[in-house]
Enzyme design. Structure first.
Site, PDB file in Angstrom:
ATOM      1  N   GLN A   1     -12.701 -15.984  10.015  1.00 55.49           N
ATOM      2  CA  GLN A   1     -13.183 -15.945   8.632  1.00 55.49           C
ATOM      3  C   GLN A   1     -14.547 -15.267   8.544  1.00 55.49           C
ATOM      4  OE1 GLN A   1     -11.988 -20.247   7.155  1.00 55.49           O
ATOM      5  NE2 GLN A   1     -12.445 -18.897   5.448  1.00 55.49           N
TER       6      GLN A   1
ATOM      7  N   HIS B   1     -12.448 -28.892   5.137  1.00 64.33           N
ATOM      8  CA  HIS B   1     -12.997 -29.570   3.960  1.00 64.33           C
ATOM      9  C   HIS B   1     -12.069 -30.669   3.452  1.00 64.33           C
ATOM     10  CE1 HIS B   1     -16.498 -27.059   3.586  1.00 64.33           C
ATOM     11  NE2 HIS B   1     -15.764 -25.964   3.614  1.00 64.33           N
TER      12      HIS B   1
ATOM     13  N   ALA C   1     -15.546 -18.228  -1.569  1.00 70.16           N
ATOM     14  CA  ALA C   1     -16.550 -19.175  -2.054  1.00 70.16           C
ATOM     15  C   ALA C   1     -17.825 -19.097  -1.225  1.00 70.16           C
ATOM     16  CB  ALA C   1     -15.988 -20.590  -2.053  1.00 70.16           C
ATOM     17  N   ASP C   2     -17.690 -19.252   0.093  1.00 65.99           N
ATOM     18  CA  ASP C   2     -18.876 -19.240   0.945  1.00 65.99           C
ATOM     19  C   ASP C   2     -19.555 -17.879   0.957  1.00 65.99           C
ATOM     20  OD1 ASP C   2     -19.333 -21.853   2.193  1.00 65.99           O
ATOM     21  OD2 ASP C   2     -17.331 -21.614   2.988  1.00 65.99           O
TER      22      ASP C   2
ATOM     23  N   GLU D   1     -17.654 -15.108   6.215  1.00 64.52           N
ATOM     24  CA  GLU D   1     -18.168 -15.949   5.126  1.00 64.52           C
ATOM     25  C   GLU D   1     -19.687 -15.889   4.972  1.00 64.52           C
ATOM     26  OE1 GLU D   1     -15.523 -19.686   4.598  1.00 64.52           O
ATOM     27  OE2 GLU D   1     -16.018 -19.598   6.727  1.00 64.52           O
TER      28      GLU D   1
END
Length: 264
Positions: free
Chosen positions: A147, A44, A174-175, A149
């Site tokens: 990860q 990101h 977050a995701d 997510e």
């Protein structure tokens, strides 16, 4: 082996921080602190491979035993081989949803016959001077973090952890909170319960589970939840929080000043 991978493999509790500012000065400065690793984010941010390479050099220049781990944009063998050719200590890969995707990740950063990584005289091999020794010994030395997510990743967390070569899982708050319809509710009881099965895989598989907390005041809470390691704070957030504190301190100091009266 690297410092952080040694800690992961020996049930240690490594601590890192998140770098989104693509400048080697930031990487070098932070690496002088008592951190096990820095996480350089390519997913990101606008960082290029050249930027990541100069940041890795900055971390190495600090000469403090801090490792560079890179979060790549995707589970792409081409991207992964170019990142590990830089000579970083590990990679973190987003959105790993299945054991098959986890195996692709592992194969991407291992040389044949265990994987599909192409061989080159890169920085990782000291530009060819350590070529044969590095290629012979590299497999299994690069910290490999998957990860979790998504709902699929959550459901398949134990299978992902059981893939040979996956060193750790990482809950992306977050995701994952967004995928579960609880965006930014990472302090809620519902989200805590939802991610507990991922944390529990650490006990059943022996594979550590970590997460990110931008709020450094939540470190105690995250460890109490059962996370084995943390990335605490993001560079830009910590910078802005510090400046906010300076602004508040300045305002408070001004308020304490007593105006001098012009009358006796």
């Amino acid at each position: 082996m690297t410092n952080t991978k040694d800690l992961i493999d020996s049930d240690g509790h490594p601590l890192g921080t998140w770098l989104s500012i693509g400048h080697p000065k930031v990487a070098e400065g932070v690496a002088q602190l008592d951190l096990d690793f820095v996480l350089v984010d390519m997913e990101h941010t606008t960082m290029t491979l050249e930027t990541v390479e100069t940041m890795a050099r900055g971390v190495d220049a600090a000469n403090n035993g801090t490792d560079t781990i890179v979060r790549v944009p995707w589970n792409d063998p081409v991207r992964l081989k170019r990142v590990v050719d830089i000579g970083v200590a590990g990679v973190m890969v987003p959105m790993i949803d299945s054991a098959e995707e986890a195996r692709t990740l592992v194969e991407s950063i291992r040389y044949p016959p265990e994987g599909i990584r192409g061989i080159a005289g890169s920085r990782a091999t000291d530009y060819g001077r350590n070529f044969e020794e590095y290629v012979t010994n590299a497999n299994g030395t690069i910290l490999t973090i998957a990860q979790i997510e998504t709902e699929a990743g959550l459901e398949n967390a134990e299978e992902i952890a059981n893939v040979d070569g996956i060193d750790a899982l990482f809950v992306g708050p977050a995701d994952l909170s967004s995928a579960l319809g609880m965006f930014a509710e990472w302090d809620s009881e519902e989200f805590t319960q939802a991610i507990q099965p991922v944390i529990d895989t650490s006990e059943t598989t022996g594979v550590p589970v970590g997460t990110l907390t931008v709020d450094i005041d939540a470190i105690d809470e995250r460890l109490a939840q059962g996370f084995d390691f943390l990335i605490a704070g993001k560079d830009i957030s910590l910078l802005m929080d510090s400046i906010d504190q300076a602004i508040d301190g300045y305002s408070a100091a001004l308020d304490k000043q007593t105006p001098t009266s012009s009358f006796d």
